[in-house]
Motif scaffolding. Structure first.
Motif, PDB file in Angstrom:
ATOM      1  N   LEU A  87       8.581  -8.823  -1.431  1.00  0.00           N
ATOM      2  CA  LEU A  87       7.174  -9.127  -1.195  1.00  0.00           C
ATOM      3  C   LEU A  87       7.015 -10.583  -0.786  1.00  0.00           C
ATOM      4  O   LEU A  87       7.666 -11.471  -1.328  1.00  0.00           O
ATOM      5  N   GLU A 123       1.359  -8.470   0.117  1.00  0.00           N
ATOM      6  CA  GLU A 123       0.459  -8.738  -0.994  1.00  0.00           C
ATOM      7  C   GLU A 123      -0.928  -8.946  -0.423  1.00  0.00           C
ATOM      8  O   GLU A 123      -1.120  -9.795   0.441  1.00  0.00           O
ATOM      9  N   ASP A 147      -0.256  -5.954  -4.989  1.00  0.00           N
ATOM     10  CA  ASP A 147       0.869  -5.603  -4.115  1.00  0.00           C
ATOM     11  C   ASP A 147       0.575  -4.293  -3.397  1.00  0.00           C
ATOM     12  O   ASP A 147      -0.021  -3.386  -3.971  1.00  0.00           O
TER      13      ASP A 147
END
Length: 155
Positions: free
Chosen positions: A14, A74, A105
């Motif tokens: 991420l 995100e 997320d």
């Protein structure tokens, strides 16, 4: 929040979102009215490795032929605040309304393609010549995993 990927699919790392403030001060200066404040973040998608095709017994082509590609990002926190004058008809009750969305997320994957050959594996009963088969064609479903929330407030 933890995102789970489909079995066998690689999960991309991420990335942080890029914070962005929306400049509305010029509107207040030009029009002379109170403007809302807006602060948000632009998501930075990160593409992961596609799942590896797998060969199954009795199939001539791997499955899926076009693999799904995972994409993670995100969704950054967002804050919108706007002045609320004379809330109860009295200047003493001036307040501010806010809408906040915390960072969350988000994991998604592209659809994949499944294609079956119009021939079977070589058939020993037919002197090693493959038989004709009904060709298969299909798409795997795309995925979208996340849990965005929002908080509405009045101060």
């Amino acid at each position: 929040m933890t995102c789970m990927a489909a079995a066998g699919a690689a999960t991309p790392a991420l990335a942080d979102a890029v914070p962005v403030g929306v400049p509305l001060e010029a509107v207040k200066t030009t029009l002379g009215v109170d403007t809302p404040r807006v602060a948000t973040a632009v998501p930075v998608p990160v593409v992961g490795a596609p799942e590896a095709p797998r060969f199954h017994k009795g199939d001539l082509l791997p499955n899926p032929v076009l693999p799904a590609v995972p994409i993670a990002t995100e969704l950054g926190s967002t804050l919108v605040g706007a002045p609320v004058p004379n809330l109860l008809g009295d200047p003493k009750t001036d307040g501010e309304g806010t809408l906040e969305t915390p960072a969350t997320d988000l994991l998604t994957s592209t659809p994949g393609a499944v294609v079956g050959a119009p021939l079977t594996m070589p058939d020993g009963a037919n002197h090693g010549i493959p038989d004709l088969a009904t060709p298969k064609l299909g798409l795997t479903a795309p995925e979208l995993i996340g849990a965005p929330t929002a908080l509405l407030g009045l101060r």
